[in-house]
Design a protein around this motif. Sequence first.
Motif, PDB file in Angstrom:
ATOM      1  N   PHE A  66       0.823  -1.200   0.000  1.00 28.81           N
ATOM      2  CA  PHE A  66       0.000   0.000   0.000  1.00 28.81           C
ATOM      3  C   PHE A  66       0.865   1.260   0.000  1.00 28.81           C
ATOM      4  CE2 PHE A  66      -2.611  -3.276   1.955  1.00 28.81           C
ATOM      5  CZ  PHE A  66      -3.847  -3.080   1.356  1.00 28.81           C
ATOM      6  N   ASP A  67       0.331   2.338  -0.595  1.00 24.09           N
ATOM      7  CA  ASP A  67       1.019   3.622  -0.532  1.00 24.09           C
ATOM      8  C   ASP A  67       0.482   4.437   0.640  1.00 24.09           C
ATOM      9  OD1 ASP A  67      -1.420   4.705  -1.304  1.00 24.09           O
ATOM     10  OD2 ASP A  67      -0.779   5.193  -3.336  1.00 24.09           O
ATOM     11  N   ARG A  68       0.921   5.665   0.754  1.00 24.44           N
ATOM     12  CA  ARG A  68       0.557   6.489   1.909  1.00 24.44           C
ATOM     13  C   ARG A  68      -0.923   6.826   1.950  1.00 24.44           C
ATOM     14  NH1 ARG A  68       0.005  11.878   0.782  1.00 24.44           N
ATOM     15  NH2 ARG A  68       0.578  12.559  -1.328  1.00 24.44           N
TER      16      ARG A  68
ATOM     17  N   SER B 126       5.179  -1.062   2.850  1.00 26.77           N
ATOM     18  CA  SER B 126       4.040  -0.143   2.897  1.00 26.77           C
ATOM     19  C   SER B 126       4.293   0.967   3.913  1.00 26.77           C
ATOM     20  CB  SER B 126       2.761  -0.904   3.265  1.00 26.77           C
ATOM     21  OG  SER B 126       2.444  -1.879   2.301  1.00 26.77           O
ATOM     22  N   SER B 127       4.798   0.606   5.072  1.00 31.27           N
ATOM     23  CA  SER B 127       5.071   1.587   6.112  1.00 31.27           C
ATOM     24  C   SER B 127       6.129   2.590   5.662  1.00 31.27           C
ATOM     25  CB  SER B 127       5.534   0.874   7.382  1.00 31.27           C
ATOM     26  OG  SER B 127       5.879   1.795   8.398  1.00 31.27           O
ATOM     27  N   ARG B 128       7.165   2.108   5.003  1.00 29.63           N
ATOM     28  CA  ARG B 128       8.233   2.997   4.540  1.00 29.63           C
ATOM     29  C   ARG B 128       7.776   3.907   3.402  1.00 29.63           C
ATOM     30  NH1 ARG B 128      13.423  -1.224   4.750  1.00 29.63           N
ATOM     31  NH2 ARG B 128      13.355  -1.522   7.025  1.00 29.63           N
ATOM     32  N   LEU B 129       6.699   3.500   2.732  1.00 27.10           N
ATOM     33  CA  LEU B 129       6.122   4.350   1.685  1.00 27.10           C
ATOM     34  C   LEU B 129       5.098   5.335   2.252  1.00 27.10           C
ATOM     35  CD1 LEU B 129       5.655   1.722  -1.177  1.00 27.10           C
ATOM     36  CD2 LEU B 129       7.292   3.607  -1.115  1.00 27.10           C
ATOM     37  N   GLY B 130       4.898   5.280   3.567  1.00 28.03           N
ATOM     38  CA  GLY B 130       4.015   6.247   4.213  1.00 28.03           C
ATOM     39  C   GLY B 130       2.679   5.705   4.644  1.00 28.03           C
TER      40      GLY B 130
ATOM     41  N   ARG C 266      -3.885   2.015  10.937  1.00 28.02           N
ATOM     42  CA  ARG C 266      -3.709   1.165  12.117  1.00 28.02           C
ATOM     43  C   ARG C 266      -3.920  -0.302  11.755  1.00 28.02           C
ATOM     44  NH1 ARG C 266      -3.618   2.140  17.468  1.00 28.02           N
ATOM     45  NH2 ARG C 266      -4.273   0.487  18.892  1.00 28.02           N
ATOM     46  N   GLY C 267      -3.030  -1.134  12.219  1.00 29.40           N
ATOM     47  CA  GLY C 267      -3.146  -2.556  11.967  1.00 29.40           C
ATOM     48  C   GLY C 267      -2.389  -2.955  10.723  1.00 29.40           C
ATOM     49  N   SER C 268      -2.125  -4.233  10.581  1.00 36.28           N
ATOM     50  CA  SER C 268      -1.390  -4.719   9.432  1.00 36.28           C
ATOM     51  C   SER C 268      -2.197  -4.529   8.177  1.00 36.28           C
ATOM     52  CB  SER C 268      -1.070  -6.209   9.611  1.00 36.28           C
ATOM     53  OG  SER C 268      -0.565  -6.745   8.409  1.00 36.28           O
ATOM     54  N   ALA C 269      -1.526  -4.055   7.136  1.00 33.85           N
ATOM     55  CA  ALA C 269      -2.184  -3.895   5.837  1.00 33.85           C
ATOM     56  C   ALA C 269      -2.604  -5.237   5.280  1.00 33.85           C
ATOM     57  CB  ALA C 269      -1.208  -3.220   4.864  1.00 33.85           C
TER      58      ALA C 269
END
Length: 282
Positions: A223-225, A264-268, A272-275
Amino acid sequence: MSLAKASHDSIPHRGSASYGVPPVERAFKLLRHIAAGDSVANMSVSARALGISRTTLMRLVATLEAEQIIERKADGSGYSLGLGLVGLAGQALYASDLVQVGDPVIAGMAQQLGLSTHIGLLDGTDVLYVARRTPNAHLVSNVGIGSRLPAHATTMGRIMLAHLPASEIEVRYRHTPLKRVTEKTPVTLQALLNQCVTDRTAGLAWSDSHYEAGIASAAAVIFDRLGSVIGALNVTGPTAGFATHADRRAEIEDAVRTAATTISSRLGYTKRGSALDPRRMQ
């Protein structure tokens, strides 16, 4: 003439009108016009607004459509920007973001699991492979960067399709037959939609000889930001490599989920919660 002087004279001055190419300028003017909301449904009106002849506009439209830079709207009411243009822009963005962020993550996963890893993008009904890492092993993936594989038959394609509305999947495959790759390939739209429900509910797409006999794979979305699916990653290798011990499948699942969540997290992505938590898919 010195080398330095020749080099200087060969470079056009930025914005210099003398170096402009009128057909290219008109093409970009048309693209901006379409992006601003004019679908060019009425050629005569659009030609006047652009300050060009109707014939020139028709030629520009035909050329840009042939290159998939623009595409006809589904309802026939003119044109919109096409996947060709989106793809060009996307490749630049992904090269600087998704691939740079994701490559070290999938490299680590490849060594951790001893399996080949990839990152892919969904382009129409294809998966475009943009990153690849292989372990120090005898049998590794031969799918290279730039390869295209059918989305409906591959784990990365399936998991990305699974995050689209059914109506969009139907549009994508309206004029594209679902070709059989193996006996496990969905070859009807309904079968594909059913597979998408299964994959979305699980949060991962699994394959055991679905694309190639003796080859297994697992994939998750990235996922993106904004929370939109920007791509997917997978691990793939011989079926035996997915069953080396009793907890191997759980090990692979955890690694794939963790890698996708990390990228995903590093892309922003901050929701909340795992993607990739299957409870969010239901």
